[in-house]
Design an enzyme around this catalytic site. Structure first.
Site, PDB file in Angstrom:
ATOM      1  N   CYS A   7       0.884  -1.111   0.091  1.00 35.34           N
ATOM      2  CA  CYS A   7       0.106   0.072  -0.062  1.00 35.34           C
ATOM      3  C   CYS A   7       0.835   1.231   0.057  1.00 35.34           C
ATOM      4  O   CYS A   7       1.382   1.548  -0.936  1.00 35.34           O
ATOM      5  CB  CYS A   7      -0.675   0.003   1.181  1.00 35.34           C
ATOM      6  SG  CYS A   7      -2.501   1.170   0.969  1.00 35.34           S
ATOM      7  N   HIS A  25      -3.803  -5.340   0.675  1.00 31.63           N
ATOM      8  CA  HIS A  25      -3.150  -5.875   2.144  1.00 31.63           C
ATOM      9  C   HIS A  25      -3.076  -7.368   2.316  1.00 31.63           C
ATOM     10  O   HIS A  25      -4.206  -7.978   2.621  1.00 31.63           O
ATOM     11  CB  HIS A  25      -3.829  -5.261   3.118  1.00 31.63           C
ATOM     12  CG  HIS A  25      -3.448  -3.643   3.417  1.00 31.63           C
ATOM     13  ND1 HIS A  25      -2.457  -3.436   4.141  1.00 31.63           N
ATOM     14  CD2 HIS A  25      -4.454  -2.690   2.845  1.00 31.63           C
ATOM     15  CE1 HIS A  25      -2.582  -1.983   4.009  1.00 31.63           C
ATOM     16  NE2 HIS A  25      -3.672  -1.415   3.301  1.00 31.63           N
ATOM     17  N   GLU A  43      -1.601  -9.244   4.292  1.00 30.96           N
ATOM     18  CA  GLU A  43      -1.786  -9.703   5.652  1.00 30.96           C
ATOM     19  C   GLU A  43      -2.982  -9.958   6.364  1.00 30.96           C
ATOM     20  O   GLU A  43      -3.021 -10.680   7.533  1.00 30.96           O
ATOM     21  CB  GLU A  43      -0.630  -8.755   6.523  1.00 30.96           C
ATOM     22  CG  GLU A  43      -1.593  -7.224   6.951  1.00 30.96           C
ATOM     23  CD  GLU A  43      -1.161  -6.522   5.715  1.00 30.96           C
ATOM     24  OE1 GLU A  43      -1.463  -5.102   6.062  1.00 30.96           O
ATOM     25  OE2 GLU A  43      -0.870  -6.818   4.604  1.00 30.96           O
TER      26      GLU A  43
END
Length: 528
Positions: free
Chosen positions: A90, A178, A180
């Site tokens: 990002c 993202h 994660e």
């Protein structure tokens, strides 16, 4: 023994440069789940320190800023010429693009938040085995307009032209999504690809290797000195007790200070379990009245935490003088404790990193300045799930390993406002009912924490045709992986009803029960 003489601690294979993202620590957890050690560091880390650590790979986290702002957080631009694989996530990707000559623009008209299908444009090690049109989690208002020389677009979404980019020659990669977060379907695949295929890490971060590396470090740090441990019976201090007992044996003395803020039946359980069952030396100290007296008239939660923390250490010092001497104090401080007690942020005016305190943690925030002990904190780089695995490997039973987290100040911070014995008795009974019903329903191991909170107000009720004016109890049950983020638990209504009925009928001075359905963020798990 001086700290500098100790054996060098394990360096992280993956460094995560933090640019203020709420997900930075989550990235570290995800990497560790691949059995690779990672740590979060400041975005201001020097090239010299990076070279000293010699990581296999570097991740640039997301962040709330825009890279074209005057004081947007940056890192040393030489990082991109080290020859170390880098993944920008990002904001991290946008920063890399800007520093290397590309352009980033505001995308307010096409800002992208939430789930988005990822369209793969070309093969890449980063997206190996990632399915085309798989769902990824987006959260950005800016976008890349022009790539630097040497970069290729490898994926896009409906609103983001450059959803993933790569420079295979320099091993520089970026994703706008993202990977994660759990909402990204193939997020872990992207992380594993970066960790293994690109950074060539070795899967050597395991529970067994942690124990093997930590025990000799404890022995070297402590030498032949004595260690005092505050034993609460929770998974952190219990795991630490077993770890220290394995490392230094009878040099360890556990001290259980009963400050009067424990849950129902816990003092008796703790003494029987450690002292009688496992023969670990535990000194029982009854300090209930002492702590209550210190909290008289105190309503501010930070003051309560500080007072309890300081008094805890004072009792430790007094008892250690009687039983000791002890040179070391062992604490079950975890990685999220350190992060929460002294988080980091970027000053929008200067671009400098500043400390942001969420709330002081009992272990790391309430210590007095004149502390007489040296600290032993072998768990301070571990997340809660890692501590549980260590505890299991050391032989702790499920009844300890799977216990819900409990704050150091105990029930004192689950009573809003002033604390007294009447309120403690009331909350202790209500809290026991909550946990009892959750266990009977078979939900205990599926919930991160389940507890009761006593509010400092009274409400009108009717019981037995009589008007009552009594305290309300708040039920707080949350689901989480590590306590850093949490969602309220969707407990079946019939179970909530049983809990409420039992509390108002069995607990004196309670006539109302409410259920807290706030997630973290914006709220915290504890009320204070």
């Amino acid at each position: 023994m001086s700290q500098t003489s100790l054996k060098k601690e394990r360096d992280p294979s993956i460094l995560i440069l933090d640019f203020g993202s709420q997900y930075s620590e989550l990235i570290a957890r995800r990497i560790r789940e691949t059995n690779v050690f990672s740590l979060v560091v400041s975005n201001f880390i020097s090239i010299e320190d990076i070279n000293r650590i010699n990581p296999k790979g570097i991740i640039l986290s997301g962040g709330p800023n825009s890279v074209y702002e005057q004081n947007a957080p940056r890192c040393d631009e030489k990082i991109f010429n080290l020859g170390i694989p880098i993944l920008g996530i990002c904001y991290g990707m946008q920063l890399m693009v800007k520093e290397l000559g590309g352009t980033v623009i505001s995308a307010t008209k096409k800002a992208e938040y939430g789930r988005a299908p990822l369209n793969i444009d070309q093969e890449s090690d980063l997206l190996f085995d990632v399915e085309d049109k798989s769902i990824m989690w987006m959260s950005h208002g800016d976008s890349i307009n022009c790539l630097p020389d040497g970069f290729n677009k490898i994926a896009h979404t409906e609103n983001t032209l450059h959803a993933a980019i790569s420079n295979d020659v320099k091993k520089l990669f970026g994703v706008q999504f993202h990977p994660e977060v759990v909402h990204s379907e193939f997020g872990m695949r992207v992380i594993k690809n970066f960790v293994y295929k690109i950074s060539c890490c070795t899967a050597d971060w395991t529970t067994e290797t942690y124990i093997e590396e930590t025990i000799p470090r404890i022995r070297e740090q402590v030498g032949n000195k004595k260690v005092l441990l505050a034993l609460s019976g929770g998974v952190d201090s219990s795991t630490l007790a077993f770890l220290l007992n394995k490392a230094i044996g009878n040099q360890l003395t556990c001290m259980f200070i009963d400050q009067g803020f424990m849950r129902k039946g816990e003092p008796e359980f703790l003494m029987n379990f450690f002292d009688k069952k496992f023969h670990i030396k535990v000194e029982y100290i009854n300090a209930r009245e002492r702590f209550i007296a210190k909290l008289k008239g105190i309503t501010d939660p930070e003051q309560k935490r500080k007072i309890i923390g300081e008094e805890f250490i004072r009792v430790f010092e007094e008892e250690s003088n009687r039983l000791g001497p002890f040179q070391y104090l062992a604490q079950g401080t975890l990685y999220p404790d350190v992060i929460e007690s002294a988080g980091t942020n970027i000053d929008p005016k200067t671009g400098e990193r500043i400390a942001v305190k969420i709330k002081s943690h009992h272990n790391v925030g309430g210590l007095p300045k004149d502390l007489q002990f040296k600290l032993v904190e072998p768990l301070r780089k571990l997340f809660k799930d890692e501590v549980r695995k260590v505890g299991a490997a050391l032989g702790l039973p499920d009844e300890i390993i799977k216990r819900h987290p409990f704050p150091g100040p105990g029930l004192a911070i689950r009573i809003l406002g002033e604390v007294n014995n009447e309120k403690l008795d009331c909350l202790r009974d209500a809290d026991w009912i909550v946990r009892d019903e959750i266990k009977k329903a078979g939900l205990y191991n599926d919930i991160w924490q389940a507890f009761a909170v006593l509010l400092p107000v009274k409400t009108v009720g009717v019981m037995g045709d009589k008007r009552t004016y009594s305290w309300p109890i708040v039920l707080r049950c949350v689901s989480s992986e590590d306590g850093m983020t949490a969602d309220w638990s969707k407990i079946p209504f019939q179970i909530l009803e049983r809990i409420a009925n039992r509390i108002v009928n069995e607990v004196i001075s309670v006539n109302r029960v409410v259920y807290d359905i706030t997630s973290k963020p914006p709220g915290t798990i504890e009320w204070e």
